[in-house]
Design an enzyme around this catalytic site. Structure first.
Site, PDB file in Angstrom:
ATOM      1  N   LYS A   1       0.823  -1.215   0.000  1.00 50.44           N
ATOM      2  CA  LYS A   1       0.000   0.000   0.000  1.00 50.44           C
ATOM      3  C   LYS A   1       0.858   1.267   0.000  1.00 50.44           C
ATOM      4  O   LYS A   1       0.633   2.182  -0.790  1.00 50.44           O
ATOM      5  CB  LYS A   1      -0.937  -0.035   1.206  1.00 50.44           C
ATOM      6  CG  LYS A   1      -1.941   1.094   1.256  1.00 50.44           C
ATOM      7  CD  LYS A   1      -2.983   0.859   2.302  1.00 50.44           C
ATOM      8  CE  LYS A   1      -2.477   0.900   3.715  1.00 50.44           C
ATOM      9  NZ  LYS A   1      -1.662  -0.119   4.261  1.00 50.44           N
TER      10      LYS A   1
ATOM     11  N   THR B   1       4.031   1.520  -0.835  1.00 47.49           N
ATOM     12  CA  THR B   1       4.786   1.531  -2.091  1.00 47.49           C
ATOM     13  C   THR B   1       3.928   2.082  -3.225  1.00 47.49           C
ATOM     14  O   THR B   1       4.396   2.879  -4.047  1.00 47.49           O
ATOM     15  CB  THR B   1       5.261   0.103  -2.429  1.00 47.49           C
ATOM     16  OG1 THR B   1       5.956  -0.428  -1.314  1.00 47.49           O
ATOM     17  CG2 THR B   1       6.163   0.099  -3.636  1.00 47.49           C
TER      18      THR B   1
ATOM     19  N   ARG C   1       2.192   8.156   6.910  1.00 51.19           N
ATOM     20  CA  ARG C   1       2.467   8.153   8.344  1.00 51.19           C
ATOM     21  C   ARG C   1       3.947   7.873   8.617  1.00 51.19           C
ATOM     22  O   ARG C   1       4.673   7.359   7.778  1.00 51.19           O
ATOM     23  CB  ARG C   1       1.624   7.081   9.043  1.00 51.19           C
ATOM     24  CG  ARG C   1       0.146   7.376   9.063  1.00 51.19           C
ATOM     25  CD  ARG C   1      -0.646   6.177   9.561  1.00 51.19           C
ATOM     26  NE  ARG C   1      -0.498   5.032   8.665  1.00 51.19           N
ATOM     27  CZ  ARG C   1      -0.788   3.782   8.985  1.00 51.19           C
ATOM     28  NH1 ARG C   1      -1.223   3.508  10.195  1.00 51.19           N
ATOM     29  NH2 ARG C   1      -0.644   2.817   8.118  1.00 51.19           N
TER      30      ARG C   1
ATOM     31  N   LYS D   1       6.822  -6.499  10.972  1.00 55.07           N
ATOM     32  CA  LYS D   1       6.190  -5.821   9.845  1.00 55.07           C
ATOM     33  C   LYS D   1       7.207  -5.080   8.983  1.00 55.07           C
ATOM     34  O   LYS D   1       7.031  -4.929   7.789  1.00 55.07           O
ATOM     35  CB  LYS D   1       5.136  -4.837  10.375  1.00 55.07           C
ATOM     36  CG  LYS D   1       4.362  -4.116   9.287  1.00 55.07           C
ATOM     37  CD  LYS D   1       3.263  -3.275   9.901  1.00 55.07           C
ATOM     38  CE  LYS D   1       2.493  -2.495   8.845  1.00 55.07           C
ATOM     39  NZ  LYS D   1       3.280  -1.402   8.265  1.00 55.07           N
TER      40      LYS D   1
ATOM     41  N   ALA E   1      -3.900   1.453  12.475  1.00 52.39           N
ATOM     42  CA  ALA E   1      -5.297   1.408  12.036  1.00 52.39           C
ATOM     43  C   ALA E   1      -6.092   0.305  12.714  1.00 52.39           C
ATOM     44  O   ALA E   1      -7.318   0.331  12.674  1.00 52.39           O
ATOM     45  CB  ALA E   1      -5.371   1.235  10.519  1.00 52.39           C
TER      46      ALA E   1
ATOM     47  N   PHE F   1      -3.678  -0.509   6.909  1.00 53.38           N
ATOM     48  CA  PHE F   1      -4.265  -1.848   6.760  1.00 53.38           C
ATOM     49  C   PHE F   1      -5.339  -1.869   5.665  1.00 53.38           C
ATOM     50  O   PHE F   1      -5.292  -1.091   4.718  1.00 53.38           O
ATOM     51  CB  PHE F   1      -4.781  -2.372   8.097  1.00 53.38           C
ATOM     52  CG  PHE F   1      -3.685  -2.644   9.090  1.00 53.38           C
ATOM     53  CD1 PHE F   1      -2.582  -3.418   8.755  1.00 53.38           C
ATOM     54  CD2 PHE F   1      -3.731  -2.137  10.382  1.00 53.38           C
ATOM     55  CE1 PHE F   1      -1.566  -3.677   9.648  1.00 53.38           C
ATOM     56  CE2 PHE F   1      -2.712  -2.393  11.293  1.00 53.38           C
ATOM     57  CZ  PHE F   1      -1.633  -3.162  10.927  1.00 53.38           C
TER      58      PHE F   1
ATOM     59  N   PHE G   1       3.897  -8.552  -9.095  1.00 54.17           N
ATOM     60  CA  PHE G   1       5.020  -9.405  -8.703  1.00 54.17           C
ATOM     61  C   PHE G   1       5.447 -10.199  -9.943  1.00 54.17           C
ATOM     62  O   PHE G   1       4.630 -10.513 -10.812  1.00 54.17           O
ATOM     63  CB  PHE G   1       4.611 -10.372  -7.586  1.00 54.17           C
ATOM     64  CG  PHE G   1       4.619  -9.766  -6.214  1.00 54.17           C
ATOM     65  CD1 PHE G   1       5.557 -10.156  -5.271  1.00 54.17           C
ATOM     66  CD2 PHE G   1       3.683  -8.801  -5.857  1.00 54.17           C
ATOM     67  CE1 PHE G   1       5.565  -9.598  -3.989  1.00 54.17           C
ATOM     68  CE2 PHE G   1       3.680  -8.241  -4.586  1.00 54.17           C
ATOM     69  CZ  PHE G   1       4.628  -8.643  -3.658  1.00 54.17           C
TER      70      PHE G   1
ATOM     71  N   TRP H   1       7.235  -0.887  -8.210  1.00 55.53           N
ATOM     72  CA  TRP H   1       8.299  -1.446  -7.367  1.00 55.53           C
ATOM     73  C   TRP H   1       9.574  -1.627  -8.205  1.00 55.53           C
ATOM     74  O   TRP H   1      10.674  -1.320  -7.753  1.00 55.53           O
ATOM     75  CB  TRP H   1       7.853  -2.788  -6.767  1.00 55.53           C
ATOM     76  CG  TRP H   1       8.787  -3.304  -5.723  1.00 55.53           C
ATOM     77  CD1 TRP H   1       8.759  -3.066  -4.373  1.00 55.53           C
ATOM     78  CD2 TRP H   1       9.921  -4.166  -5.937  1.00 55.53           C
ATOM     79  NE1 TRP H   1       9.792  -3.705  -3.735  1.00 55.53           N
ATOM     80  CE2 TRP H   1      10.522  -4.391  -4.673  1.00 55.53           C
ATOM     81  CE3 TRP H   1      10.482  -4.751  -7.073  1.00 55.53           C
ATOM     82  CZ2 TRP H   1      11.653  -5.183  -4.510  1.00 55.53           C
ATOM     83  CZ3 TRP H   1      11.620  -5.536  -6.915  1.00 55.53           C
ATOM     84  CH2 TRP H   1      12.192  -5.751  -5.651  1.00 55.53           C
TER      85      TRP H   1
END
Length: 558
Positions: free
Chosen positions: A73, A75, A96, A107, A275, A303, A383, A411
């Protein structure tokens, strides 16, 4: 050839002096308070001067429910911001700050990844400009003043059994969840049971992230309820005269942080409530500032959309008087396969049936976000193991939901990988299609608000709450808090309160274990199921891999 790690890519970035980044938004050098050469805070006086400017377009990035497979998210937020700048739009990013707890836990950091990152990555994930330390200190100052007041005679008649203000630490430490303080004799005070939460769960964090300015911040801090008397009347932070000193500690932390992406585009990084146990959005002051300075602002909510986006809409937008013009929901083929029942070890093999079986999770999020009156685009975060057939299955499913899915390769390719997404999102944001409205009105009773979220967002059949919880909510309504929005605290891994129930479950019950009044932040926290406000470290924490190399550079953050 070995793929470079996120930290290696970040370290190779050609950063510009932060004054040049600020200049792109029209921020004069004298309005920036530099923290080194590559990060700065934006001064309050300059922010106040922006009041009459029109707002840019606001774009929210959210996601499907998180899985161990990863969604990307942040990224995607960074990649979309870079993509908008690439197609000639003046865009800024708002995300954030990272908590040390998950950074050293499991994480990881919160600066994006690959070629869609915010830099300096190491600083952002490790202390940054000290905002979280200031929040921790302000929170614990109040805790110390409560115990000190009791020690010196307790003029406010605080019932020591009803002190609700715990201490905080920006670290995952399960040993501190439930503790006894003040042991060791009369000189150490009166023993009582208490505990620690993680700093990102602090109401001080929520106050800072929702405050418009320092005056508003002090008022919110003063409104925090810290304890009750024997007659159940509340004790406020202002009763202890702690709000002034706390505001002083938070004076610099209240100023938004400006940094840059790998492509030297401006990014505001400020605030960090989780969140699942808080409202999960960056600060109102950073978002409002960005909206005055940029034509497009890309922000994220933590999230899955059932938590972060719901709270963004019902809490942040309501409090700040802002509204999204478009929403991007991030999904990965891998995560959809997990929702379709595939084990993590088998995600690399093509499995169109599993993708289709997992798509209802995405579909639920699309419908939920649309219910707020906002148009939705799905970003498929690519991916290398994704196949054409799997991607086609997602596109077909999303189209059937009345939306569209766009493949993104940010990415690997940076902004070049989000051109199509950026172009479409800008078209939607400019179209004026959004007719935003929160899910429930202020005047709805508190329990009805909880039921509305549970039934309309989680698709639950009922809310399970003891009579004492219902009575507590009615007491708060009688005391004048019935207009507050709800901040649901539940697992991020499922629409239900059972983290193992993936996909799009229906008909489940939502058990309410506890309710907490955050009178300063201005919402009621509803704790559902087994949710921890102080996480623990995993068996093998990320901290074991973090260290300095021979050149003195940080290794192991990613």
């Amino acid at each position: 050839m070995n793929q470079k790690s996120d930290i290696e890519i970040a370290r190779a970035a050609r950063k510009k002096p932060i004054q040049e980044v600020g200049d792109r938004l029209g921020i004069p050098t004298e309005a920036l308070i530099p923290y080194g050469h590559d990060k700065a805070k934006v001064g309050q006086a300059f922010i106040r001067s922006l009041g009459e400017r029109p707002d840019g377009k606001l774009i929210l990035v959210t996601a499907i429910n998180p899985t161990p497979a990863g969604e990307g998210k942040t990224t995607t937020t960074v990649g979309l911001g870079d993509g908008l700048n690439r197609i000639g739009r003046k865009a800024a990013i708002c995300i954030r700050e990272a908590s040390l707890g998950p950074c050293f836990g499991m994480k990881g950091g919160a600066a994006g990844g690959g070629h869609a990152q915010v830099v300096p990555m190491e600083d952002m994930n490790l202390h940054f400009t000290g905002d979280f330390h200031a929040i921790t200190s302000a929170h614990n100052l109040l805790a110390a003043m409560i115990d000190n007041h009791i020690y010196w005679g307790n003029a406010l008649e605080i019932d020591e059994r009803r002190v609700t203000w715990r201490r905080v630490l920006d670290m995952n430490d399960r040993a501190l969840r439930d503790i006894v303080t003040s042991l060791g004799g009369v000189s150490n005070g009166f023993p009582r049971q208490t505990g620690f939460d993680i700093t990102v769960a602090s109401e001080v964090m929520a106050c800072l992230c929702l405050a418009a300015d320092l005056e508003d911040l002090q008022e919110r801090l003063g409104n925090i309820i810290v304890a009750y008397r024997r007659d159940r009347s509340p004790i406020y932070c202002r009763d202890l005269k702690a709000d002034g000193a706390m505001t002083v500690l938070l004076k610099d932390a209240m100023q938004p942080n400006l940094v840059q992406t790998l492509e030297n585009n401006p990014a505001f990084v400020h605030g960090g409530p989780f969140a699942n146990i808080a409202h999960g959005c960056n600060s109102v002051i950073a978002t409002r500032t960005a909206l005055k300075l940029a034509d497009y602002v890309v922000t994220e909510a933590g999230f899955g959309a059932d938590l972060g986006a719901e709270k963004f809409m019902n809490i942040k937008c309501r409090k700040a008087g802002i509204a999204p013009d478009a929403v991007v929901i991030v999904a990965t083929i891998r995560a959809l396969k997990m929702n379709g029942g595939v084990a993590r070890a088998d995600l690399g093999a093509e499995n169109v049936a599993a993708v289709e079986a997992g798509c209802p999770n995405l579909g639920r999020h699309i419908a939920n976000v649309k219910s707020f009156g906002v148009p939705v685009v799905v970003a498929i975060n690519h991916f290398t193991s994704d196949t054409e057939a799997e991607i086609a299955a997602v596109r077909a499913y999303v189209e059937a939901q009345g939306s569209e899915a766009i493949l993104c390769t940010h990415w690997a390719d940076g902004s070049a990988g989000t051109e199509a997404l950026a172009t479409r999102v800008a078209e939607i944001a400019d179209s004026g299609r959004a007719q935003f409205a929160p899910l429930y009105p202020d005047e709805m009773p508190l329990f009805a608000k909880i039921e509305t979220i549970a039934k309309r967002i989680y698709h639950a059949s009922e809310v399970l709450a003891d009579q004492k919880i219902r009575d507590q909510l009615r007491q708060w309504e009688a005391a004048g808090y019935g207009h507050l929005p709800i901040c649901m605290a539940k697992t991020q891994y499922s629409f239900s309160t059972d983290p193992t129930r993936r996909g799009a479950p229906t008909g489940h019950g939502v058990p309410v274990r506890e309710v907490r009044l955050s009178a300063g932040a201005g919402f009621v926290v509803v704790i559902c199921g087994e949710i921890m406000t102080m996480p623990g470290l995993p068996r093998v924490p990320s901290a074991e891999e973090i260290g300095l190399n021979a050149a003195g550079d940080v290794e192991g953050l990613f």
